[in-house]
Design a protein around this motif. Structure first.
Motif, PDB file in Angstrom:
ATOM      1  N   VAL A 337       0.838  -1.211   0.000  1.00  0.00           N
ATOM      2  CA  VAL A 337       0.000   0.000   0.000  1.00  0.00           C
ATOM      3  C   VAL A 337       0.868   1.255   0.000  1.00  0.00           C
ATOM      4  O   VAL A 337       0.635   2.195  -0.772  1.00  0.00           O
ATOM      5  N   PRO A 341       0.693   4.205  -3.088  1.00  0.00           N
ATOM      6  CA  PRO A 341      -0.511   4.727  -2.414  1.00  0.00           C
ATOM      7  C   PRO A 341      -1.611   5.157  -3.377  1.00  0.00           C
ATOM      8  O   PRO A 341      -2.790   4.937  -3.112  1.00  0.00           O
ATOM      9  N   SER A 344      -3.394   2.167  -4.722  1.00  0.00           N
ATOM     10  CA  SER A 344      -4.181   1.583  -3.617  1.00  0.00           C
ATOM     11  C   SER A 344      -5.469   2.360  -3.383  1.00  0.00           C
ATOM     12  O   SER A 344      -6.542   1.779  -3.194  1.00  0.00           O
ATOM     13  N   ALA A 665      -3.220   4.609   2.738  1.00  0.00           N
ATOM     14  CA  ALA A 665      -2.874   5.089   1.389  1.00  0.00           C
ATOM     15  C   ALA A 665      -3.159   6.584   1.260  1.00  0.00           C
ATOM     16  O   ALA A 665      -2.340   7.344   0.727  1.00  0.00           O
TER      17      ALA A 665
END
Length: 710
Positions: A337, A341, A344, A665
């Protein structure tokens, strides 16, 4: 609890349950002192369509029913279909109607001899279908079939929670402490509910909801506190310091979370519906009691127990309670993650929006008998047959007519006109029955609505009665009140009242939750992301509800069926409960992230530390909640299945996708902007806590486990 038991509980009166015309009608009946009896109906119907109501064999059966039920001594006002005109248009079905003697609330306990009498007549007339339905017989059938459902659910909730806590802690005493806190909070709140009921009447629904919420938050708060205290002791703190750190960190998170949940529950007070107000107040009180207990009694108990909190160790679970407290699984998830990010966020948010999509077409209504219980019970099949032969006959609209003199010529003429126009307008196919209460100057007019058990069509018929037929007839007589009540009217009035309450409740909960998060974390970004993530979680829960229970997608997997609608009260109830409970996890995780950031870790490192060290607690708490709510999903009533599945699914999504993927995230993308507070908001009071120093080396102990003095 002792004071509450002595004070006694005041129940919500039927006249206060709803607003609108339904409330007005109930108040008129209550003020007049009329005790409405439980009405029963016996359907006499040709099985193969060969017999008509005019045939001698059919007449014999009707006469036998009238004689048999009258002979029981439990009934009054037995009416033959040949006198009342309750014969279907096709001539193959007829209704024998009567009332149960005595209090309608306890009629289910006295209806057994009447049911047996009807069964006896059925045996003697095999070519006909002879079945009884009504308030008393339904009460008895459902008590026999589902009476123990709730008790089983409530009794199994505590053992389930205890079993999960045993796995989480690996020690009996540590597992018993959260359950003990939850149970004592529930017991104390029962007493408080009795006291408060003298100002705000309570009901059974409020007690069931209070038990659910009390068990969930009581275990959660204790779990947060206990795990932090054990973690600090494992890091080498002495018991007193470990407790002080737990109080400053988890204790504060409990207070912030508890106040937020209380605010969310208070939203129910804005509905104007007595049942919702009782649920909101009961939930608010149990959360407040659990919160106060968690920051007072709990630390005192932990101080008293000391090392004995580890008593009753379960050998094969010993390894689970040792080590850094970090979750390997979530460490692996977070690595991916935090590495990507943006991907995600897009994947997790996209998945949740896709799950939430069916909620756009959500349809709410009070469930009919066949929707609520399916057709597994014979009485539900009887209900469907009566509705087919006599549309609306099993649940007619009731017009409560109050006049200065009910026998006045103009009132009687208006009643007759109403009776005629109810049929000629197309709202009813008849027969329309009028029952006079001369002494109280009140008349009951029973109007079977076209549409029957189809609440949409029946609702249109009701609107015709209210907006066209009534003004043209009874509305022209001065001093006459004629509110229209009944099952369909109650459902419509409830929907209208609830629809008007949605906006104020949503606004109140969201605005106050935002303000609390802003004060607690002194960050505008954290406050905004908290609200957005929680709304996403609630939206996903709505989507699952609509998909499973309205459209029937995968309904068989949870032992349910698609009934085409969500029960009216559930969306608002779910929003309030879920928004409150979601804040539990959110506050706990974000507090830990902020704490790590203020210790000097980088934002990404702080996110990883905060999520992986809280993952065990959040997972344990979520598993308990999901298990308890899932128990309610196993009950026979569709409304309870909807509540149980909706709550369980939402908590599961919240503890996994939201807290494990989306929250870290989003925070990783925002970086230092997570802690942004505009200069014009710097005057806000500082409600943050003193941060604990980094972990120190383990305290030296002798062979018997005692600390070595310096």
């Amino acid at each position: 609890m002792g004071i509450g038991s002595a004070a006694g509980t005041v129940e919500v009166k039927e006249s206060d349950q709803l607003k609108g015309e339904t409330h007005t009608a109930a108040r008129i009946i209550e003020d007049a002192g009329i005790e409405e009896p439980a009405s029963e109906t016996v359907l006499v119907q040709s099985r193969d369509g060969s017999l008509k109501a005019t045939d001698p064999a059919f007449r014999d059966a009707v006469a036998a029913v009238v004689k048999a039920v009258d002979a029981t001594g439990e009934v009054t006002d037995v009416t033959s279909p040949y006198d009342a005109g309750t014969i279907a248009k096709d001539g193959h079905s007829a209704l024998v109607q009567f009332d149960m003697r005595g209090d309608s609330d306890t009629a289910g306990e006295r209806v057994e001899p009447v049911l047996k009498a009807v069964e006896g007549v059925q045996k003697d007339h095999a070519s006909l279908r002879i079945e009884e339905i009504g308030g008393a017989s339904m009460m008895k059938t459902f008590d026999d079939a589902f009476g123990d459902d709730f008790k089983q659910a409530e009794y199994s909730a505590v053992p389930v929670a205890l079993g999960i806590l045993l796995i989480a802690f690996g020690a009996l005493v540590a597992a018993l402490v959260p359950v003990a806190l939850a149970i004592t909070a529930i017991m104390a709140t029962m007493g408080l509910m009795s006291i408060v009921s003298h100002f705000q009447p309570m009901d059974d629904t409020a007690s069931s909801v209070m038990l659910l919420v009390g068990l969930a938050v009581g275990v959660d708060y204790c779990l947060f506190y206990l795990r932090r205290e054990r973690e600090e002791r494992a890091a080498g703190r002495d018991p007193e310091t470990a407790l002080q750190i737990a109080a400053a960190t988890s204790g504060r998170a409990v207070i912030v979370s508890g106040v937020t949940v209380c605010v969310a529950m208070a939203g129910m007070l804005f509905t104007g519906l007595a049942t919702f107000e009782a649920m909101g107040l009961a939930s608010l009180m149990v959360v407040a009691v659990a919160m106060i207990g968690s920051v007072t009694v709990l630390p005192a108990l932990l101080s008293l127990l000391g090392e004995r909190v580890e008593k009753g160790r379960i050998p094969f679970l010993r390894r689970r309670t040792q080590g850094s407290g970090e979750s390997r699984f979530w460490s692996a998830v977070l690595k991916g993650v935090l590495a990507r990010p943006l991907v995600s966020v897009l994947v997790a948010a996209g998945a949740l929006l896709a799950i939430a999509a069916p909620a756009i077409g959500m349809k709410t209504q009070n469930l009919t008998l066949d929707q609520e219980f399916g057709d597994s019970l014979p009485i539900v099949q009887t209900y469907n047959r009566v509705n087919e032969a006599f549309p609306g006959g099993s649940e007619p609209a009731e017009v409560i007519v109050k006049a200065d003199d009910i026998n006045a010529a103009e009132v009687k003429a208006a009643l007759e006109k109403f009776k005629e126009q109810a049929v000629s307008s197309g709202a009813s196919r008849g027969p329309v029955e009028i029952k006079l209460h001369d002494a109280q100057n009140i008349a009951y007019v029973y109007v079977p609505l076209v549409g029957g058990s189809d609440l949409d069509k029946a609702g249109e018929s009701l609107t015709t009665l209210r907006d066209e037929v009534r003004p043209a007839t009874l509305g022209k007589v001065d001093g006459v009140e004629a509110p229209i009540t009944g099952q369909v009217a109650g459902s419509q009035d409830f929907n209208d009242q609830l629809a008007g309450a949605v906006a104020p409740v949503f606004a109140f909960v969201v605005v106050f939750a935002f303000a609390l998060m802003l004060l607690s974390f002194r960050s505008l970004t954290v406050a905004i992301t908290s609200i957005v993530l929680n709304l996403l979680s609630v939206g996903a829960a709505y989507g699952i509800l609509v998909a499973v229970f309205q459209h029937g997608w995968g309904a068989s997997l949870v032992g349910a069926e698609g009934v085409g609608a969500i029960i009216t009260w559930l969306p608002l109830f779910l929003f309030v409960i879920l928004f409150g409970l979601s804040m539990d996890y959110h506050v706990f995780v974000v507090s830990r992230i902020r704490e790590a950031r203020l210790r000097g870790r980088t934002t990404n490192d702080a996110i990883k530390h905060g999520v992986v060290t809280t993952a065990g607690v959040v997972t344990s708490a979520a598993v308990i909640m999901v298990a308890v709510f899932a128990i309610f999903g196993t009950l026979s009533m569709q409304s309870m299945k909807q509540m149980g599945v909706g709550l369980a699914a939402a908590v599961l999504i919240d503890a996994t996708i939201i807290r494990g993927v989306l929250l870290p995230a989003v925070m990783a993308l925002l970086g230092e902007r997570n802690w942004y507070l505009p200069t014009w908001l710097r005057w806000l009071p500082d409600l943050t806590h003193d941060e604990s120093p980094e972990a120190i080396a383990p305290v030296a102990r002798d062979d018997e486990g005692e600390r070595v003095g310096v």
